[in-house]
Design a protein around this motif. Structure first.
Motif, PDB file in Angstrom:
ATOM      1  N   VAL A   1      -3.465  30.598  25.682  1.00 48.73           N
ATOM      2  CA  VAL A   1      -3.797  30.087  26.717  1.00 48.73           C
ATOM      3  C   VAL A   1      -2.941  31.648  27.601  1.00 48.73           C
ATOM      4  O   VAL A   1      -1.914  31.934  27.403  1.00 48.73           O
ATOM      5  CB  VAL A   1      -3.067  29.013  27.499  1.00 48.73           C
ATOM      6  N   SER A   2      -3.775  32.088  28.568  1.00 48.00           N
ATOM      7  CA  SER A   2      -3.296  33.392  29.283  1.00 48.00           C
ATOM      8  C   SER A   2      -3.662  33.073  30.757  1.00 48.00           C
ATOM      9  O   SER A   2      -4.771  32.549  31.046  1.00 48.00           O
ATOM     10  CB  SER A   2      -3.796  34.812  28.741  1.00 48.00           C
ATOM     11  N   SER A   3      -2.821  33.902  31.567  1.00 45.01           N
ATOM     12  CA  SER A   3      -2.911  33.556  32.972  1.00 45.01           C
ATOM     13  C   SER A   3      -3.454  35.047  33.610  1.00 45.01           C
ATOM     14  O   SER A   3      -3.030  36.028  32.995  1.00 45.01           O
ATOM     15  CB  SER A   3      -1.803  33.043  33.856  1.00 45.01           C
ATOM     16  N   LEU A   4      -4.295  34.819  34.573  1.00 44.71           N
ATOM     17  CA  LEU A   4      -4.693  36.106  35.345  1.00 44.71           C
ATOM     18  C   LEU A   4      -3.910  36.415  36.312  1.00 44.71           C
ATOM     19  O   LEU A   4      -4.069  37.587  36.836  1.00 44.71           O
ATOM     20  CB  LEU A   4      -6.232  35.802  36.004  1.00 44.71           C
ATOM     21  N   ARG A   5      -2.913  35.600  36.633  1.00 43.28           N
ATOM     22  CA  ARG A   5      -1.938  36.066  38.017  1.00 43.28           C
ATOM     23  C   ARG A   5      -1.159  37.234  37.645  1.00 43.28           C
ATOM     24  O   ARG A   5      -0.994  38.302  38.362  1.00 43.28           O
ATOM     25  CB  ARG A   5      -0.896  34.781  38.080  1.00 43.28           C
ATOM     26  N   ASN A   6      -0.819  37.438  36.030  1.00 42.78           N
ATOM     27  CA  ASN A   6      -0.044  38.584  35.718  1.00 42.78           C
ATOM     28  C   ASN A   6       1.118  38.843  36.591  1.00 42.78           C
ATOM     29  O   ASN A   6       1.799  40.231  36.698  1.00 42.78           O
ATOM     30  CB  ASN A   6      -1.038  39.688  35.797  1.00 42.78           C
ATOM     31  N   GLY A   7       1.739  38.063  37.434  1.00 41.78           N
ATOM     32  CA  GLY A   7       2.972  38.086  37.943  1.00 41.78           C
ATOM     33  C   GLY A   7       2.904  38.984  39.474  1.00 41.78           C
ATOM     34  O   GLY A   7       3.942  39.205  39.837  1.00 41.78           O
ATOM     35  N   ILE A   8       1.766  39.059  39.816  1.00 45.71           N
ATOM     36  CA  ILE A   8       1.380  39.839  41.016  1.00 45.71           C
ATOM     37  C   ILE A   8       1.792  38.824  42.209  1.00 45.71           C
ATOM     38  O   ILE A   8       1.589  37.833  42.002  1.00 45.71           O
ATOM     39  CB  ILE A   8       0.036  40.314  41.228  1.00 45.71           C
ATOM     40  N   SER A   9       2.189  39.310  43.256  1.00 48.54           N
ATOM     41  CA  SER A   9       2.536  38.555  44.554  1.00 48.54           C
ATOM     42  C   SER A   9       2.231  39.362  45.824  1.00 48.54           C
ATOM     43  O   SER A   9       2.515  40.692  45.980  1.00 48.54           O
ATOM     44  CB  SER A   9       3.821  37.825  44.435  1.00 48.54           C
ATOM     45  N   SER A  10       2.079  38.588  46.670  1.00 45.55           N
ATOM     46  CA  SER A  10       1.897  39.163  48.339  1.00 45.55           C
ATOM     47  C   SER A  10       0.982  40.404  48.252  1.00 45.55           C
ATOM     48  O   SER A  10       1.357  41.299  48.857  1.00 45.55           O
ATOM     49  CB  SER A  10       3.519  39.658  48.577  1.00 45.55           C
ATOM     50  N   ILE A  11      -0.083  39.842  47.914  1.00 38.30           N
ATOM     51  CA  ILE A  11      -1.116  40.940  47.958  1.00 38.30           C
ATOM     52  C   ILE A  11      -2.373  40.225  48.746  1.00 38.30           C
ATOM     53  O   ILE A  11      -2.592  39.234  48.439  1.00 38.30           O
ATOM     54  CB  ILE A  11      -1.823  41.354  46.637  1.00 38.30           C
ATOM     55  N   VAL A  12      -2.877  40.853  49.836  1.00 35.46           N
ATOM     56  CA  VAL A  12      -3.901  40.143  50.666  1.00 35.46           C
ATOM     57  C   VAL A  12      -4.964  41.069  50.969  1.00 35.46           C
ATOM     58  O   VAL A  12      -4.963  42.214  50.681  1.00 35.46           O
ATOM     59  CB  VAL A  12      -3.128  39.933  52.085  1.00 35.46           C
ATOM     60  N   ALA A  13      -6.027  40.310  51.384  1.00 32.66           N
ATOM     61  CA  ALA A  13      -7.195  41.355  51.717  1.00 32.66           C
ATOM     62  C   ALA A  13      -7.081  42.222  53.278  1.00 32.66           C
ATOM     63  O   ALA A  13      -6.659  41.439  54.199  1.00 32.66           O
ATOM     64  CB  ALA A  13      -8.407  40.405  52.042  1.00 32.66           C
ATOM     65  N   GLY A  14      -7.335  43.323  53.319  1.00 35.07           N
ATOM     66  CA  GLY A  14      -7.186  44.107  54.485  1.00 35.07           C
ATOM     67  C   GLY A  14      -8.320  45.111  54.528  1.00 35.07           C
ATOM     68  O   GLY A  14      -9.025  45.299  53.843  1.00 35.07           O
ATOM     69  N   LYS A  15      -8.582  45.258  55.938  1.00 34.94           N
ATOM     70  CA  LYS A  15      -9.694  46.340  56.357  1.00 34.94           C
ATOM     71  C   LYS A  15      -9.021  47.588  56.922  1.00 34.94           C
ATOM     72  O   LYS A  15      -8.245  47.539  57.899  1.00 34.94           O
ATOM     73  CB  LYS A  15     -10.672  45.515  57.267  1.00 34.94           C
ATOM     74  N   ILE A  16      -9.841  48.683  56.189  1.00 35.77           N
ATOM     75  CA  ILE A  16      -9.289  49.916  56.826  1.00 35.77           C
ATOM     76  C   ILE A  16     -10.111  50.343  58.255  1.00 35.77           C
ATOM     77  O   ILE A  16     -11.091  50.563  58.105  1.00 35.77           O
ATOM     78  CB  ILE A  16      -9.757  50.971  55.704  1.00 35.77           C
ATOM     79  N   VAL A  17      -9.076  50.495  59.108  1.00 32.36           N
ATOM     80  CA  VAL A  17      -9.598  50.658  60.314  1.00 32.36           C
ATOM     81  C   VAL A  17      -9.917  52.230  60.835  1.00 32.36           C
ATOM     82  O   VAL A  17     -10.939  52.663  61.297  1.00 32.36           O
ATOM     83  CB  VAL A  17      -8.620  50.055  61.511  1.00 32.36           C
TER      84      VAL A  17
END
Length: 797
Positions: free
Chosen positions: A35-51
């Motif tokens: 069983v493997s997780s796709l999270r891979n320990g990443i955190s505080s990553i959000v979607a943003g738009k380049i203005v």
């Protein structure tokens, strides 16, 4: 088989945990390897738009981006060259974490950067499931993505992947929906039915002609009009990536999605490239050159199944489509295919072409004919769901070989007897109903009809397996087996072969195993007489090649081939043996089989034991004696002069109880030269069929009375063999008084007349009941001498 936990949750109402799934599925016989997780320990990553994007004042390769992450606009410096204004991207916030480590506020050439724009690699996404644009640089997100949304939810990284090791009989579980059926059983819950778009069977648009009904049991074709090709929605892509499949375009993604979901491959043709509205399923033309979707020209044969229009081949059935009917960005109308092909034929085609695809691997394992229509209707529904085309209501369905779904009967008592348990009839019925099997009850007998996709259920023993699988293997009682055990006598021939192998290995020989098929030209290489019975070999009606066209009549040619191959590779000290069967005609309608042992030795340095630089005839004779003695008997040799395979005068026939069992000697130099060997080769081959089972050894007490030793030296003609002398001694001696004898001297020289030799034997006399007198010994001794004089013309020296 990779199975996404989130994808399973689409069908099963309960919220599932990976650790629980692993345990439950393994208990049902679907072993979860990891069983493997796709999270891979990443955190505080959000979607943003380049203005906005501005050039960095002090660095040509850096740009300064103003990025809207929903609650605020951040200044982020990046060196990526694929960014543009309005692009939606993953943004790692300060204090967040990517695969490479935590994100901190930093200055790049004097400009503060408050975060990082992320690539797929930095999010831990396998590059094999990304397209070329997504692999390099910042990962683009759909423009409709909610700004500030957690990227784990956006990209489906809040998921666990179960790697299931499926047994060959559970080919149905190559479809995730069928794995979900097992999950629903394990958690005693319901599975959501698949949404499909049904149609009406009608051949007015497309006609399907199946010419090879044994190779194609069913073929369904459906037309999609006004196709709008483009990328699939992100949620759709996420499911494909979780199963290790790279998204390509919405149409290809749908066929892959259905294949992963139901385990049934599909294919799409550009309808406007087809020469007619008729599909022909027939054998390919021999030596036809066909270009597959990967752009490779492949030569096909008439054994392969092809999908064709009126003019040309457009696909290799179940393996890969053709470049001439490929769906491209200019495609407007599509013909969708769902079919059932013969697995064995698909396997042969795939292997012969060296072309293995996800589709071919599934067809090889076996599919349900009934599943074909479900797959087509599911694909039609998804096409409408993604608003990518107009699905025709009618479809063509050619179904010449109907799937047989038998009613299987099993007795309740039989189930319990096999399992050693006491499961009630009601519990068994409940288990079958959980599996959605139809059950008819007649007294104590259950008539069970499995679901069409369960093609592994064919007999009552399969039903018993289903009962214990669902009831729980852990509930099987731990009891010892009951009943009487019968010790079966092992076949003497098998025992003899094993004994011979063990002895030869103990004597320092290496075992080889060769094919029973040989090249008839070998008979010439070993100088076999034209009239030799060994040339009358059994011919194979359909040989693999001319080099393997007859059955072997002796082991020698194959062992020589092995020796030659090793000798050419500088392995010049060889001691090889093989125990195998040969096949003789012997005037019989069916060939006779004999178990034989052949042993070859050459170039072996035995100076440390034997005082010689290499082996010779007598060394191999000692090996033979050790072997035959270990098998409980002895032998004698007679000179063989007629065999051209062996060196003249260095060859002997092996006899046991006056019956020929084999031959031993030095191979003729021309035979060695034919196999490119420049050493002397010594070889023996014996027939193990002639040996008899050994009697149990009997203990004999040590003698109480002394023995008497007498020497005897006599002259015999040169052509008299030691075997002849031994035979006379044994016949003339009193068996109860002569306990041993052996040769200790042979002399030829000036004091012996020409064509004669002098031999000397030591003979040991003993009586187990009394002390022998000299007179008694002399009578026996003289009797032996007279026998030698009478039969062999011996003269006392």
């Amino acid at each position: 088989m990779l199975v996404s936990k989130n994808w399973l949750n689409e069908y099963v109402t309960n919220t599932l945990e990976a650790s629980s799934l692993e345990k439950e599925l393994t208990g049902l016989g679907l072993e979860v390897e990891s069983v493997s997780s796709l999270r891979n320990g990443i955190s505080s990553i959000v979607a943003g738009k380049i203005v906005t994007i501005e050039k960095h004042p002090d660095a040509d390769k850096l740009v300064i981006c103003q990025v809207d992450v929903g609650k605020e606009v951040l200044t982020i410096v990046t060196g990526a060259n694929n960014v543009y204004e309005g692009m939606v991207v993953p943004v790692a916030l300060i204090g967040g974490k990517v695969i490479q480590g935590p994100i901190k506020e930093s200055k790049l050439r004097g400009v503060s950067s408050f975060g990082m724009l992320c690539s797929g690699e930095e999010l831990g996404i396998d590059s094999s499931v990304l397209n070329d644009f997504e692999k390099y640089g910042i990962l683009p997100l759909p423009e409709t993505t909610v700004l500030g949304a957690d990227i784990e939810l956006v990209l489906g990284l809040d998921d666990d992947i179960l790697d299931i090791d499926l047994t060959p009989n559970r080919s149905d579980c190559y479809g995730i929906y069928n794995v979900a059926r097992e999950v629903a059983i394990a958690y005693d819950t319901n599975i959501k039915p698949l949404e499909i778009k049904e149609g009406v069977e009608d051949a007015s648009l497309i006609t399907v002609n199946i010419e090879e009904e044994e190779l194609c049991h069913r073929y369904i074709a459906r037309v999609i009009r006004n196709i709008k090709l483009g990328p699939s929605p992100l949620w759709f892509q996420n499911f494909l990536r979780s199963a290790g499949v790279r998204p390509i375009s919405n149409l290809v993604d749908i066929t892959n999605y259905v294949m992963l979901e139901l385990g049934h491959p599909m294919h799409a043709f550009d309808l406007d490239t087809l020469a007619s509205n008729r599909i022909h399923v027939r054998k390919a033309k021999n030596n036809e050159i066909f270009v597959t979707l990967d752009g490779v020209k492949r030569e096909v044969t008439e054994e392969m199944l092809a999908i064709c229009d009126d003019e040309k081949t457009v696909a290799l059935a179940g393996v890969m489509g053709g470049l001439n009917s490929e769906v491209t960005e200019n495609t407007k109308n599509v013909l969708l295919e769902a079919a059932h092909f013969n697995g064995a034929n698909i396997r042969k085609t795939s292997r012969k072409l060296g072309l293995r695809s996800e589709a071919s691997s599934r067809f090889e394992k076996g599919l349900s004919e009934d599943n074909t229509l479900i797959a087509m209707n599911r694909a039609a529904y998804l096409i409408e769901l993604l608003d990518m085309g107009e699905v025709e209501e009618v479809y063509a369905d050619s179904y010449p070989v109907k799937q047989n779904i038998p009613v299987i009967y099993v007795e309740v008592d039989c189930v319990n007897k096999v399992l050693g348990m006491s499961i009630s009839k009601e519990e068994m019925i409940n288990i079958f109903e959980k599996l959605d099997f139809k059950v008819e009850e007649r007294n104590n007998i259950l008539g069970v009809t499995p679901l069409p996709h369960r093609i592994d259920i064919t007999s009552y023993v399969d039903l018993i397996e289903e009962v214990i699988r669902i009831y729980g293997y852990d509930k099987l009682p731990a009891i010892l087996p009951e009943g009487t055990t019968n010790v079966l006598d092992q076949d003497f021939k098998i025992t003899l072969g094993c004994q011979a192998k063990n002895k030869m290995a103990a004597l320092g020989f290496n075992e080889v195993i060769t094919y029973s098929f040989i090249d008839p030209n070998y008979f010439d290489k070993i100088r076999l007489d034209n009239i030799a019975v060994e040339r009358d070999a059994v011919k194979i009606m359909n040989p693999i090649s001319e080099n393997q066209s007859v059955m072997r009549t002796m082991l020698l040619p194959n062992i020589l081939e092995i020796a030659s191959s090793n000798y050419k590779r500088q392995q010049k000290d060889l001691s090889l043996f093989e125990v195998g069967r040969i096949f003789k005609r012997a005037g019989q309608e069916k060939p006779l089989e004999e178990q034989r042992l052949g042993a070859l030795i050459l170039g072996r340095d035995i100076k440390q034991w034997y005082g010689k630089e290499s082996v010779d005839f007598f060394y191999l004779k000692g090996i033979l004696r050790s072997l035959i003695n270990s098998l409980g008997t002895d032998f004698r040799l007679e000179r063989e002069v007629e065999n051209k395979t062996y060196h003249p005068g260095r060859c002997g026939t092996i006899l046991i109880d006056n019956q020929v069992v084999g031959i031993i000697g030095e191979l003729h130099p021309q035979v060695a030269a034919a196999y490119d060997i420049k050493e002397r080769i010594y070889y023996f081959e014996i027939t193990l069929e002639n040996f008899k089972p050994q009697t149990v050894p009997q203990y004999n007490p040590l003698p109480k009375y002394p023995s008497v030793e007498r020497d005897m030296a006599f002259i015999v003609p040169q052509n008299v063999s030691m075997a002849q002398i031994k035979s006379v001694v044994e016949k003339a001696a009193h068996a109860e008084n002569v306990v041993d004898y052996h040769l200790f001297d042979v002399y030829e020289g000036a004091q012996i007349e020409a064509d004669y030799k002098s031999v000397a034997y030591q003979i040991i006399y003993q009586d187990k009941n009394k002390t022998l007198t000299d007179e008694k010994v002399s009578v026996i001794h003289d009797g032996i001498l007279k026998g030698l004089q009478y039969e062999l013309g011996a003269k006392l020296r």
